[in-house]
Design a protein around this motif. Structure first.
Motif, PDB file in Angstrom:
ATOM      1  N   LEU A 177       1.050  -1.046   0.352  1.00 33.09           N
ATOM      2  CA  LEU A 177      -0.051  -0.460   0.471  1.00 33.09           C
ATOM      3  C   LEU A 177       1.060   1.210   0.067  1.00 33.09           C
ATOM      4  CD1 LEU A 177      -2.320  -0.754   2.324  1.00 33.09           C
ATOM      5  CD2 LEU A 177      -2.629  -0.730  -0.440  1.00 33.09           C
ATOM      6  N   PHE A 178       1.930   1.102   1.308  1.00 29.60           N
ATOM      7  CA  PHE A 178       3.053   2.395   1.045  1.00 29.60           C
ATOM      8  C   PHE A 178       3.522   2.777  -0.269  1.00 29.60           C
ATOM      9  CE2 PHE A 178       7.046   4.363   1.550  1.00 29.60           C
ATOM     10  CZ  PHE A 178       6.945   5.345   2.582  1.00 29.60           C
ATOM     11  N   GLN A 179       3.869   1.900  -1.178  1.00 25.66           N
ATOM     12  CA  GLN A 179       4.280   2.122  -2.583  1.00 25.66           C
ATOM     13  C   GLN A 179       3.734   2.286  -4.148  1.00 25.66           C
ATOM     14  OE1 GLN A 179       6.545  -2.292  -2.826  1.00 25.66           O
ATOM     15  NE2 GLN A 179       7.872  -1.607  -1.394  1.00 25.66           N
ATOM     16  N   ARG A 180       2.037   1.988  -3.888  1.00 22.59           N
ATOM     17  CA  ARG A 180       1.182   2.838  -4.602  1.00 22.59           C
ATOM     18  C   ARG A 180       0.494   3.654  -4.694  1.00 22.59           C
ATOM     19  NH1 ARG A 180      -1.201  -3.749  -5.325  1.00 22.59           N
ATOM     20  NH2 ARG A 180       1.005  -5.256  -6.212  1.00 22.59           N
ATOM     21  N   GLY A 181       0.905   4.053  -2.950  1.00 22.29           N
ATOM     22  CA  GLY A 181       0.010   4.892  -2.914  1.00 22.29           C
ATOM     23  C   GLY A 181       0.828   6.447  -1.969  1.00 22.29           C
ATOM     24  N   MET A 182      -0.058   7.375  -1.624  1.00 20.18           N
ATOM     25  CA  MET A 182       0.282   8.245  -1.020  1.00 20.18           C
ATOM     26  C   MET A 182       0.945   8.142  -0.114  1.00 20.18           C
ATOM     27  SD  MET A 182      -1.938  11.529  -2.218  1.00 20.18           S
ATOM     28  CE  MET A 182      -0.450  12.536  -2.506  1.00 20.18           C
ATOM     29  N   SER A 183       1.789   8.474   1.238  1.00 19.25           N
ATOM     30  CA  SER A 183       2.147   8.379   2.638  1.00 19.25           C
ATOM     31  C   SER A 183       2.376   9.878   3.443  1.00 19.25           C
ATOM     32  CB  SER A 183       3.818   8.074   2.551  1.00 19.25           C
ATOM     33  OG  SER A 183       4.183   7.688   4.022  1.00 19.25           O
ATOM     34  N   PHE A 184       1.956   9.758   4.165  1.00 19.37           N
ATOM     35  CA  PHE A 184       1.726  11.644   5.379  1.00 19.37           C
ATOM     36  C   PHE A 184       2.600  10.878   6.393  1.00 19.37           C
ATOM     37  CE2 PHE A 184      -1.659  11.861   1.823  1.00 19.37           C
ATOM     38  CZ  PHE A 184      -1.828  12.681   1.328  1.00 19.37           C
ATOM     39  N   ASP A 185       3.855  11.825   5.973  1.00 17.30           N
ATOM     40  CA  ASP A 185       4.269  11.204   7.559  1.00 17.30           C
ATOM     41  C   ASP A 185       5.291  12.383   8.890  1.00 17.30           C
ATOM     42  OD1 ASP A 185       6.594  12.416   5.554  1.00 17.30           O
ATOM     43  OD2 ASP A 185       7.633  10.572   5.463  1.00 17.30           O
ATOM     44  N   ASN A 186       4.464  14.063   8.214  1.00 14.50           N
ATOM     45  CA  ASN A 186       4.051  15.053   8.974  1.00 14.50           C
ATOM     46  C   ASN A 186       3.584  15.010   9.361  1.00 14.50           C
ATOM     47  OD1 ASN A 186       5.450  16.104  10.465  1.00 14.50           O
ATOM     48  ND2 ASN A 186       5.759  17.981   8.546  1.00 14.50           N
ATOM     49  N   ALA A 187       2.892  13.698  10.688  1.00 14.31           N
ATOM     50  CA  ALA A 187       1.677  14.742  11.545  1.00 14.31           C
ATOM     51  C   ALA A 187       1.561  14.850  12.357  1.00 14.31           C
ATOM     52  CB  ALA A 187       0.846  13.374  11.015  1.00 14.31           C
ATOM     53  N   TYR A 188       0.293  15.135  13.552  1.00 12.53           N
ATOM     54  CA  TYR A 188       0.329  16.166  14.671  1.00 12.53           C
ATOM     55  C   TYR A 188      -0.526  14.580  15.210  1.00 12.53           C
ATOM     56  CZ  TYR A 188      -1.224  17.998  18.485  1.00 12.53           C
ATOM     57  OH  TYR A 188      -1.637  18.535  20.088  1.00 12.53           O
ATOM     58  N   ALA A 189      -0.355  14.041  16.215  1.00 14.38           N
ATOM     59  CA  ALA A 189      -1.369  13.060  17.081  1.00 14.38           C
ATOM     60  C   ALA A 189      -2.078  13.878  17.947  1.00 14.38           C
ATOM     61  CB  ALA A 189      -0.812  12.405  17.603  1.00 14.38           C
ATOM     62  N   ALA A 190      -3.268  13.604  18.427  1.00 11.45           N
ATOM     63  CA  ALA A 190      -3.713  14.697  18.575  1.00 11.45           C
ATOM     64  C   ALA A 190      -4.209  14.496  20.378  1.00 11.45           C
ATOM     65  CB  ALA A 190      -5.678  14.592  18.416  1.00 11.45           C
ATOM     66  N   CYS A 191      -3.917  13.066  20.937  1.00 12.75           N
ATOM     67  CA  CYS A 191      -3.260  12.542  22.300  1.00 12.75           C
ATOM     68  C   CYS A 191      -1.914  11.649  21.870  1.00 12.75           C
ATOM     69  CB  CYS A 191      -5.006  11.817  22.861  1.00 12.75           C
ATOM     70  SG  CYS A 191      -5.014  12.048  24.550  1.00 12.75           S
ATOM     71  N   PRO A 192      -1.929  11.376  23.438  1.00  5.69           N
ATOM     72  CA  PRO A 192      -1.237   9.727  23.836  1.00  5.69           C
ATOM     73  C   PRO A 192      -2.127   8.878  23.132  1.00  5.69           C
ATOM     74  CG  PRO A 192      -0.951  11.164  25.121  1.00  5.69           C
ATOM     75  CD  PRO A 192      -1.623  12.110  24.871  1.00  5.69           C
ATOM     76  N   VAL A 193      -3.308   8.550  23.854  1.00  2.00           N
ATOM     77  CA  VAL A 193      -4.118   7.575  23.392  1.00  2.00           C
ATOM     78  C   VAL A 193      -4.684   7.421  22.164  1.00  2.00           C
ATOM     79  CG1 VAL A 193      -3.692   7.024  26.027  1.00  2.00           C
ATOM     80  CG2 VAL A 193      -5.613   8.500  24.945  1.00  2.00           C
ATOM     81  N   CYS A 194      -4.980   6.430  21.725  1.00  3.67           N
ATOM     82  CA  CYS A 194      -5.941   6.903  20.573  1.00  3.67           C
ATOM     83  C   CYS A 194      -6.734   7.142  20.109  1.00  3.67           C
ATOM     84  CB  CYS A 194      -5.540   5.013  19.672  1.00  3.67           C
ATOM     85  SG  CYS A 194      -6.582   4.001  21.068  1.00  3.67           S
ATOM     86  N   SER A 195      -8.293   6.767  21.380  1.00  7.72           N
ATOM     87  CA  SER A 195      -9.559   6.915  21.284  1.00  7.72           C
ATOM     88  C   SER A 195      -9.824   9.149  20.789  1.00  7.72           C
ATOM     89  CB  SER A 195     -10.256   7.205  22.162  1.00  7.72           C
ATOM     90  OG  SER A 195      -9.621   7.082  23.553  1.00  7.72           O
ATOM     91  N   PRO A 196      -8.988   9.800  21.594  1.00  2.83           N
ATOM     92  CA  PRO A 196      -8.990  10.745  20.636  1.00  2.83           C
ATOM     93  C   PRO A 196      -8.887  11.274  19.982  1.00  2.83           C
ATOM     94  CG  PRO A 196      -8.531  10.900  23.244  1.00  2.83           C
ATOM     95  CD  PRO A 196      -8.038   9.380  22.827  1.00  2.83           C
ATOM     96  N   SER A 197      -7.488  10.853  19.122  1.00  8.22           N
ATOM     97  CA  SER A 197      -6.734  10.617  17.926  1.00  8.22           C
ATOM     98  C   SER A 197      -7.824  10.199  16.838  1.00  8.22           C
ATOM     99  CB  SER A 197      -5.625  10.329  17.716  1.00  8.22           C
ATOM    100  OG  SER A 197      -4.567  10.612  18.619  1.00  8.22           O
ATOM    101  N   ARG A 198      -8.527   9.212  17.091  1.00  9.70           N
ATOM    102  CA  ARG A 198      -9.561   8.873  16.089  1.00  9.70           C
ATOM    103  C   ARG A 198     -11.143   9.766  15.495  1.00  9.70           C
ATOM    104  NH1 ARG A 198     -10.887   4.143  18.596  1.00  9.70           N
ATOM    105  NH2 ARG A 198      -9.341   3.178  18.993  1.00  9.70           N
TER     106      ARG A 198
END
Length: 85
Positions: A35-56
């Motif tokens: 998927l990484f080779q065939r698509g786009m990758s955004f590797d400069n991002a901001y995680a809204a929180c250190p746990v996953c549910s607020p980020s989602r």
């Protein structure tokens, strides 16, 4: 012109170097690598929180206000969930 198909994959509890396409020597991730080779990758991002549910919640709602991105949904330290504005 046709509209592009966009698929966003959000992986919880994944570190930046946990994919072999990002340099991991420990984990093998051949499907994600394709998927990484065939698509786009955004590797400069901001995680809204250190746990996953607020980020989602932040990604799904496009809301990055502090009440949305705290683990408890609160800016005062209480456990009251955040309300949509």
């Amino acid at each position: 012109m046709a509209h592009p198909n966009i698929v966003m994959i959000l992986l919880d509890d994944l570190g930046w170097m946990d994919l072999s396409c990002q340099g991991s020597k420990f984990y093998e991730t051949p499907n994600i690598d394709r998927l990484f080779q065939r698509g786009m990758s955004f590797d400069n991002a901001y995680a809204a929180c250190p746990v996953c549910s607020p980020s989602r919640a932040s990604i799904l709602s496009a809301n990055t206000r502090p009440g949305c991105t705290s683990p408890t949904g609160s800016t005062t330290g209480t456990t009251t969930p955040a309300r949509a504005s």
